[in-house]
Each structure stands twice: as structure tokens, then as C-alpha cells.
Motif scaffolding. Structure first.
Motif, short mmCIF file in Angstrom:
data_model
loop_
_atom_site.label_atom_id
_atom_site.label_comp_id
_atom_site.label_asym_id
_atom_site.label_seq_id
_atom_site.Cartn_x
_atom_site.Cartn_y
_atom_site.Cartn_z
N ASP A 255 -48.88 -4.61 37.20
CA ASP A 255 -49.57 -5.20 36.06
C ASP A 255 -51.01 -5.56 36.37
OD1 ASP A 255 -47.17 -4.93 34.81
OD2 ASP A 255 -46.70 -7.07 34.73
N ASP A 282 -48.33 -7.67 31.02
CA ASP A 282 -47.06 -8.27 31.43
C ASP A 282 -45.92 -7.33 31.06
OD1 ASP A 282 -44.91 -9.82 32.08
OD2 ASP A 282 -45.66 -11.64 31.10
N SER A 283 -45.30 -6.79 32.08
CA SER A 283 -44.15 -5.90 31.87
C SER A 283 -42.83 -6.61 32.13
CB SER A 283 -44.25 -4.67 32.78
OG SER A 283 -44.30 -5.06 34.14
N SER A 284 -42.90 -7.92 32.40
CA SER A 284 -41.67 -8.66 32.72
C SER A 284 -41.11 -9.41 31.52
CB SER A 284 -41.94 -9.66 33.84
OG SER A 284 -42.87 -10.65 33.42
N ALA A 287 -38.10 -6.07 29.45
CA ALA A 287 -37.90 -4.97 30.39
C ALA A 287 -38.06 -3.61 29.73
CB ALA A 287 -36.51 -5.07 31.02
#
Length: 384
Positions: A255, A282-284, A287
């Protein structure tokens, strides 16, 4: 008896000389009742028959006409009721504002002054950028397309006849004859204790909030790892309707690396059109998708900006910027649609000449009111 014979002979001679008027001018056939049946396209003063000496002009749906007994309008009329027929050449002499062989389409004023294109109504778009169609009511109204949004005007009789000017960047007006002036924040219009939901507060200084645009990208298989090794670009349209496209942005699964790529690409746009911006990836959070927050922090981009547009289609050999595209991006789902939204409404507004000056539409320069200066009259020089 001799007189009767003379009269009979005279009547017979008169009858033998009777014929259709002007021999139908060579443009029709003469009937036994001495009435011309004109060839197609010929008549007299716009009517059938007569001596067939005049031509008809092309017919088109009338722009305006009296209703028939059922209230129907826009019937076919010669020169569309917006021109005079030249009976010798069969050509319409259209009234100002109309053109075409049957005066069937509108012309644009002053040919858009050389600063725009004349477009049919069916091709006119809503919004400067695609995502201005999104109103927050449902994701189905949003997406990642580029450009304004067109609609199907299937039942509009004048959809391919009525036209208007679409002005080039930096120009405005019905005939694109006026320059646009720079837009900027009203230096006196900052709301303390700003509440983006209620918009309450009094003009003043302090507690400014920058506009944040949130880009949410979903892979078609709901696996954002599929974006790895892909490249895309971002299109930004300024308040003067100037369109800028970033250099190719390579996707990175880290990220902090990806947000650096995006931030650099936006800041490198020509003319410092985006003078400063913060990007957070933000890839969290989800998912299945990636959330990209773009905060407009620069002085040149204070106030509401057009929504960013993600160029996700492949642009390969002979195309620029050359990108692989996010080929599996999800754009057709109500629940997991990739979108661009204004997630935080900025406390700044954006006005022509900062609302503290008047635009000179000949030069495109702001004439600031007393006590203000700068390109957008956003610099306070004195309290008056």
C-alpha cells in the motif's frame, strides 16, 4: 343553315386546339380532362397539378406547425417550415439558425466562434466528468467511465436535429465566445468548526477541511491480488474543463508504495494543476477491494473539484498513456461496484475569480475588487 354550319365548324376548331396548360411544361402528362398529372417533384407554386412548371423542395418533419384535428404536430413539411423554396432549383433557402437541404437541422450560433464543436442533442452529456452522475443514492449510478454521461433519447423527435455548442477548454457561452476565468476559494469564506454534514457555521478562519475523493476498486473475482503487475492511469479535469492524464501508474501490492506512485503521478500533471495532494491506499479494509483516498491539500485545488476518473481499459501500441489496464475490474454490480465518490466535502468553495472579482470574458483575466489580488482574487491585501 349556312350560319349553323359555320358555328359548328368554329366550335370544332376551338375544341381541337384545346390542351393542358402550357403543355404541362414538359414535366407531366395531359389527361383527357385537360388536367396535368405532374411528374414526381413537379407542380405549381407548391401544389400538385397546374402547368407543372415549378419544382418541390425536400420535405422534413416541421419544426413547428399547426396541430391536426387529433392534436398531432411535427408533420412533414417543405423545408421543415423553416425556409423558402426556390421553385427553379428545388433548393431551400433556410432562415437564420437552420441549415441542411431541407432546413432539417439547427445551426450553432456563429459556428461556435471557432472555440467549440456543434453537437446534436442526442450526443450532449450530463456532467463534465462521468462520475458527476453519481448522486449517492445507489452505487448503480456510479462507475469508472471517462467523460460525461449520455442518455438514450429514442423518443425525442429532435434528438438528431437540435444542436448546441460544446466549448473547448477555457471557453464558455452559447456560442463559445467568452473566455473562462480562473476558479478559486473565496478567501473570506472559511467556516470555523466546519461540519460537512450540516454545513453550519459563520464565515471566518480556522478548522478547514480538505476535500477527499475515495476510489474503491474491486476485482471481478473479488481478489485484489489480481491487480498485481497491472498498470492504469488517472484523468483529472480542471474547473476550466482542461483534461489531464497521468503517466502510467504501476500497481503494487504494498500500500505505501502504491500510494506514492499515485501521489507522484498526480503532482506531476502539467501546469501544477494539482499543486499538492495526499494519497492513502488501504487494501486491508476489505479483502476483496482496495480503497484509495485522495485528499486535495494544495491551494490551487481548494474547493470542490471534478471527480477523478480511473482509466482502467488497456491502452497499448500507438496509444497514450500506454497501460495494460485493470482488465478484470468490477464495474457492473450493485453491491461491489468500483466507484469514485466525494467522501469528505471540503470546507472551501470554488468560485469564478474567488467571488472577489469580475471576469473579463474577453481576456479571461480576473478584475479583483478593492482589497483583493491574485489570479483568482484569493489574496487579501487590505480590509475595506
Amino acid at each position: 343553315m349556312r350560319n349553323f354550319a359555320a358555328i359548328s365548324l368554329t366550335l370544332l376548331v376551338g375544341y381541337s386546339k384545346a390542351a393542358c396548360p402550357n403543355s404541362c411544361s414538359g414535366h407531366g402528362t395531359c389527361g383527357v380532362d385537360e388536367v396535368c398529372t405532374c411528374y414526381p417533384g413537379w407542380g405549381t407554386n407548391g401544389n400538385a397539378g397546374g402547368d407543372c412548371s415549378d419544382r418541390f423542395c425536400p420535405f422534413e418533419l416541421a419544426w413547428v406547425d399547426n396541430p391536426n384535428r387529433d392534436g398531432g404536430v411535427h408533420r412533414y413539411a417543405e423545408c421543415a417550415n423553416k425556409g423558402i423554396c426556390d421553385r427553379e432549383t428545388a433548393e431551400c433557402d433556410c432562415f437564420p439558425g437552420y441549415e441542411g437541404k431541407s432546413c432539417g437541422r439547427q445551426s450553432c450560433p456563429n459556428d461556435c466562434s471557432g472555440h467549440g464543436t456543434c453537437e446534436y442533442m442526442k450526443d450532449l452529456e450530463f456532467g463534465i466528468v462521468y462520475n458527476e452522475y453519481y448522486d449517492g443514492s445507489t452505487n448503480a449510478l456510479s462507475g469508472l467511465g471517462a467523460g460525461g454521461k449520455t442518455f438514450d433519447h429514442e423518443y425525442f423527435w429532435d434528438r438528431d436535429r437540435a444542436r448546441a455548442c460544446i466549448c473547448d477548454a477555457g471557453w464558455q457561452g452559447l456560442s463559445c465566445n467568452m473566455r473562462m476565468c480562473p476558479y478559486g476559494n473565496d478567501v473570506m469564506d472559511v467556516i470555523p468548526g466546519f461540519d460537512e454534514n450540516s454545513l453550519l457555521g459563520m464565515p471566518g478562519y480556522g478548522n478547514e477541511v480538505a476535500q477527499v475523493q475515495t476510489v474503491t476498486l474491486y476485482d471481478a473475482e473479488l481478489d485484489n491480488l489480481n491487480f498485481n503487475s497491472k498498470s492504469f492511469a488517472i484523468q483529472f479535469t480542471s474547473k476550466l474543463n482542461e483534461t489531464y492524464v497521468t503517466q502510467p501508474i504501476s500497481w503494487d501490492t504494498t500500500d505505501s508504495v502504491l500510494d506514492g506512485y499515485i501521489e507522484t503521478a498526480l503532482k506531476k500533471l502539467p501546469n501544477k494543476v494539482i499543486d499538492d495532494v495526499d494519497v492513502s491506499v488501504d487494501s486491508s479494509v476489505n479483502a476483496n477491494g482496495v480503497v484509495i483516498d485522495v485528499t486535495f491539500t494544495g491551494a490551487a485545488v481548494q474547493g470542490k473539484q471534478h471527480k477523478l476518473e480511473i482509466l482502467q481499459d488497456a491502452c497499448e501500441e500507438g496509444c497514450t498513456p500506454r497501460i495494460t489496464g485493470l482488465t478484470n475490474i468490477r464495474t457492473f454490480s450493485d453491491t461491489t461496484l468500483s466507484t469514485v465518490e466525494i467522501s469528505t466535502i471540503g470546507s472551501h468553495n470554488s468560485f469564478e475569480c474567488g467571488r472577489r472579482g469580475k471576469c473579463d470574458y474577453d481576456s479571461g483575466l480576473c478584475k479583483c475588487f478593492s482589497g483583493f489580488t491574485g489570479d483568482t482574487c484569493s489574496i487579501l491585501t487590505a480590509l475595506v
